[in-house]
Design a protein around this motif. Structure first.
Motif, PDB file in Angstrom:
ATOM      1  N   TRP A 105       9.519   5.250  -6.468  1.00  8.96           N
ATOM      2  CA  TRP A 105      10.447   4.403  -5.713  1.00  8.96           C
ATOM      3  C   TRP A 105       9.862   3.009  -5.535  1.00  8.96           C
ATOM      4  CZ3 TRP A 105      11.477   8.599  -1.388  1.00  8.96           C
ATOM      5  CH2 TRP A 105      12.292   9.608  -1.925  1.00  8.96           C
ATOM      6  N   ALA A 106       8.553   2.943  -5.300  1.00  4.85           N
ATOM      7  CA  ALA A 106       7.921   1.630  -5.127  1.00  4.85           C
ATOM      8  C   ALA A 106       8.059   0.811  -6.415  1.00  4.85           C
ATOM      9  CB  ALA A 106       6.452   1.792  -4.742  1.00  4.85           C
ATOM     10  N   HIS A 166      -3.717  -0.518  -8.314  1.00  6.47           N
ATOM     11  CA  HIS A 166      -5.107  -0.065  -8.168  1.00  6.47           C
ATOM     12  C   HIS A 166      -5.114   1.249  -7.398  1.00  6.47           C
ATOM     13  CE1 HIS A 166      -5.971  -4.470  -8.603  1.00  6.47           C
ATOM     14  NE2 HIS A 166      -4.908  -4.560  -7.831  1.00  6.47           N
ATOM     15  N   TRP A 167      -5.993   2.155  -7.794  1.00  8.34           N
ATOM     16  CA  TRP A 167      -6.172   3.358  -6.977  1.00  8.34           C
ATOM     17  C   TRP A 167      -6.996   3.015  -5.742  1.00  8.34           C
ATOM     18  CZ3 TRP A 167      -3.174   7.339  -7.548  1.00  8.34           C
ATOM     19  CH2 TRP A 167      -2.659   7.654  -8.810  1.00  8.34           C
ATOM     20  N   TYR A 168      -6.542   3.457  -4.622  1.00  5.30           N
ATOM     21  CA  TYR A 168      -7.231   3.203  -3.349  1.00  5.30           C
ATOM     22  C   TYR A 168      -8.680   3.671  -3.420  1.00  5.30           C
ATOM     23  CZ  TYR A 168      -8.231   3.853   1.679  1.00  5.30           C
ATOM     24  OH  TYR A 168      -8.795   3.833   2.928  1.00  5.30           O
ATOM     25  N   ILE A 198       0.865  -1.177   0.000  1.00  8.45           N
ATOM     26  CA  ILE A 198       0.000   0.000   0.000  1.00  8.45           C
ATOM     27  C   ILE A 198       0.902   1.226   0.000  1.00  8.45           C
ATOM     28  CG2 ILE A 198      -1.870   1.220   1.184  1.00  8.45           C
ATOM     29  CD1 ILE A 198      -2.561  -1.443   2.591  1.00  8.45           C
ATOM     30  N   THR A 199       0.777   2.052  -1.032  1.00  9.79           N
ATOM     31  CA  THR A 199       1.642   3.215  -1.141  1.00  9.79           C
ATOM     32  C   THR A 199       0.802   4.403  -1.613  1.00  9.79           C
ATOM     33  OG1 THR A 199       3.753   4.021  -2.047  1.00  9.79           O
ATOM     34  CG2 THR A 199       2.421   2.633  -3.492  1.00  9.79           C
ATOM     35  N   VAL A 236      -0.714  -3.714  -5.810  1.00  5.23           N
ATOM     36  CA  VAL A 236      -0.266  -2.454  -5.238  1.00  5.23           C
ATOM     37  C   VAL A 236      -1.477  -1.533  -5.143  1.00  5.23           C
ATOM     38  CG1 VAL A 236       1.288  -0.475  -5.497  1.00  5.23           C
ATOM     39  CG2 VAL A 236       2.007  -2.740  -6.278  1.00  5.23           C
ATOM     40  N   VAL A 237      -1.748  -1.057  -3.952  1.00  8.34           N
ATOM     41  CA  VAL A 237      -2.862  -0.130  -3.733  1.00  8.34           C
ATOM     42  C   VAL A 237      -2.250   1.263  -3.583  1.00  8.34           C
ATOM     43  CG1 VAL A 237      -4.787   0.477  -2.231  1.00  8.34           C
ATOM     44  CG2 VAL A 237      -4.187  -1.940  -2.592  1.00  8.34           C
TER      45      VAL A 237
END
Ligand code: 7RM
Length: 661
Positions: A214-215, A246-248, A197-198, A228-229
């Motif tokens: 960076w992620a 995915h967008w949160y 989650i980033t 990846v959220v």
């Protein structure tokens, strides 16, 4: 390590000042009650800790208390607390408030770096949002026991993500947003995290922190991550990789606000948090659910004497243990109002921190000595511009506080009205173990004072015998406590070696310490190869290995030097591969290399190219000598007779580079 005593057990003689906390009969009563509680907690720890379990919510209350075995010889170190209890940490932190009298109470006040950016969550809103996020994680396949990495700026979603993991029984591992892609990747891979989650980006000091970039870099070699959220925290555009990213907001918008809390055994893991040690890569400190939460709530309430209407600001990022215990779990378990500030403490001016205290009417303020020194360096005018009259309690943590900074904090910020809690603890201890208690102890600038309830400290000499009054030695804890780390993730042997072998059958903290004539404790700093830069733990071995990883470097040594604001800074000595020329450009490249390998906090303040490092005949680098050279104490090199080649020292003295600006 060379065999000379570490600077951290040298006691500097100085006048001890005392700041009494009330006198009179009321104080006598309080003191008596306190002493009785300390005695009870030590005489009957089982009863004490079992009773303390009542401060949190259980699905099945425990009948068992703290059990342990500390047998270094047999290499058995194990702990359980509340082993037959069933709970979910989030019901104590959310539901019991949302379903009760605190349903409309503010849980989080978030202040962005722009003054106008303020978001508030009531306990009900926070519970609902955590449940939405928890449902999202489930939909992405997360299950009890899975690891989920969190790499976020200091925004409400960081707390929401942590609690959403806890809600479904997943183990969160939060990675500080200031760590590099490589550091993030190492942690993800060590924990074998399934979800990250980033955020697209963070904001600090007016600059964009490109977390998603960076992620992406980290994930080029992190095969366990399936999803990846991404929280949209700023307007910055970032590439999204389908179907991984995915967008949160897309995921949460249609989710239900109901998510039943996963029943967890008290000993099920709550989180892993990586921390630096004296060797190798950072280690995953594992904390379990019941004991950790009880002690977080207890210590938060008692150390700060929390009141219902407090506005509580702990400035730590949730990427550190202080953020876990005293931004998230402790205060939320206690139903407090928590302030969260994303930006830089002196942005856009050195009054910013005090401006926030004024604007949000902060009553309890908990920070690190490095921040106090930084703010002090800008003068008294900044705090005097703001109304700090709501403050009633101050705290500090992370490194020894020098008496000058303590007095400034006490006089200028607390206006001599607010007690200062100098709290000693570690990532591994889970919560505060040594601290004054307000209204009980006379305060002394620079002393963390007394062990907390149920805690027993001993200060040991290298031969294992107990130090006398005002004799420096190794700080050890002689009995366990509910929130002690249970193991290092995937490496229980390392856990035993690191904390239970230097002194058998006790926990060795790694800090120097002494007891004064009143029986109060003074922490002197690390005894091992861990450096405390601005309150952040950095292993010298980690930085050395980053440097040696560079093609041009043959050997590297890192030593700590004193820094007026950060407490300590790093000095690097580097020898190059044959045929490589030392140039200013190469020096910049190496500093950048450390930045990308670990993060900005690990970048040395000076870097000296040396034709050779001072070594003993058995080949050990003599750090003591490098330290004296780095500090400019050239009259104080000590015994150099064991050096294989004494000529090395003269060369180094000639070459020593000044600090980078
Ligand atoms: C909470 C935290 C732990 C190390 C510890 C000490 C140093 C922490 C104090 C302190 C002197 C204090 N966790 N330390 N608190 N030194 N006085 N009140 O900082 O794992 O990141 O660091 O920090 O050296 O061993 S940590």
């Amino acid at each position: 390590m060379d065999a000379t005593p570490s600077a951290a057990i040298e006691i500097l003689a100085h006048e001890i000042e005392r700041f009494p906390q009330n006198t009179g009969s009321e104080h006598d009563d309080r003191l008596k009650a306190y002493q009785a509680e300390v005695e009870q907690s030590l005489a009957d720890p089982n009863a004490y800790w079992l009773n303390q379990a009542n401060r949190i919510e259980w699905m099945r209350p425990p009948t068992q208390s703290l059990t342990y075995e500390w047998n270094t010889e047999k290499r058995i170190i194990s702990h359980t607390c509340y082993a037959d209890g069933i709970l979910n940490a989030t019901t104590s932190c959310l539901d019991r408030h949302a379903n009760g009298e605190r349903s409309e109470k503010t849980a989080i006040i978030w202040q962005g770096e722009e003054s106008a950016d303020v978001r508030r969550y009531t306990y009900t809103e926070l519970r609902d949002e955590v449940c939405r996020c928890a449902n999202v994680l489930k939909r992405l396949g997360a299950k009890k026991g899975d690891r989920i990495a969190i790499y976020l700026p200091l925004i409400p979603e960081a707390i929401i993500a942590m609690l959403a993991c806890a809600r479904i029984g997943a183990i969160h591992t939060v990675v500080f947003g200031g760590f590099s892609a490589e550091s993030l990747r190492d942690r993800i891979n060590n924990a074998e995290a399934r979800i990250l989650i980033t955020a697209n980006a963070g904001r600090r000091n007016g600059k964009v922190i490109p977390l998603k970039t960076w992620a992406d870099e980290a994930l080029r070699d992190a095969p366990t991550i399936a999803h990846v959220v991404v929280v949209r925290s700023t307007s910055d555009a970032v590439p999204m990789t389908s179907p991984r990213d995915h967008w949160y907001s897309d995921l949460t918008s249609n989710e239900s606000t109901i998510c039943e809390p996963e029943p967890m055994n008290a000993e099920d893991p709550l989180f892993i948090l990586y921390t630096s040690g004296s060797t190798g890569k950072p280690k995953g400190v594992l904390h379990t659910t019941g004991g950790y939460l009880v002690q977080a709530a207890l210590s938060h309430e008692r150390v700060f004497g929390m009141r219902e209407d407090d506005v509580y600001w702990c400035t730590a990022d949730v990427g550190w243990i202080t953020g876990h215990t005293y931004v998230v779990y402790g205060p939320l378990a206690n139903g407090s109002t928590v302030l969260l500030y994303e930006g830089g403490p002196t942005y856009p001016n050195p009054g910013r921190t005090w401006d926030i205290c004024d604007t949000h009417r902060v009553t309890v303020f908990y920070t690190a000595p490095t921040l106090i020194r930084l703010l002090m360096s800008h003068g008294d005018e900044w705090p005097s511009t703001f109304n700090l009259s709501t403050l009633r309690m101050l705290g500090c943590v992370g490194e020894p506080i020098n008496p000058e900074a303590w007095r400034w904090y006490f006089d200028i910020i607390g206006k001599k009205r607010c007690p200062i809690m100098d709290t000693w603890w570690q990532t591994e201890t889970g919560s505060i173990l040594i601290s004054p208690l307000a209204g009980i102890h006379d305060l002394k600038p620079g002393s963390a004072l007394r062990p907390f309830f149920g805690i027993e400290a001993a200060i040991l000499k290298p031969d294992g015998s107990v130090c006398g009054t005002k004799e420096g030695g190794a700080l050890c804890l002689t009995r366990p406590w509910p929130g002690i780390t249970r193991t290092l993730w995937g490496d229980h042997e390392k856990f035993i070696d690191t904390y239970f072998t230097a002194n058998p059958n006790v926990y060795t903290a790694g800090d120097g310490c002494y007891r004064d004539e009143d029986g109060d404790l003074w922490i002197l700093g690390r005894l091992d190869d861990v450096v405390n830069v601005a309150g952040h733990r950095i292993g010298t071995a980690e930085v050395e290995s980053a440097l040696v990883n560079h093609d041009t470097v043959a050997e590297a040594a890192i030593v700590p030097i004193r820094d007026p604001i950060k407490g300590q800074a790093l000095a690097a000595f580097v020898t190059l591969m044959d045929g490589v020329t030392a140039t200013p450009d190469l020096k910049q490249q190496l500093l950048l290399h450390v930045r990308t390998s670990i993060g900005p906090i690990a970048v040395p303040a000076s870097l000296t190219f040396a034709p050779a490092l001072p070594k003993t005949r058995s080949g050990k680098i003599m750090r003591r000598i490098l330290r004296a050279i780095a500090e400019g104490n050239t009259n104080d090199l000590g015994d150099v007779s064991t050096l294989a080649d004494p000529g090395v020292v003269d060369t180094l003295l000639r070459l020593k580079e000044p600090r980078n600006s």
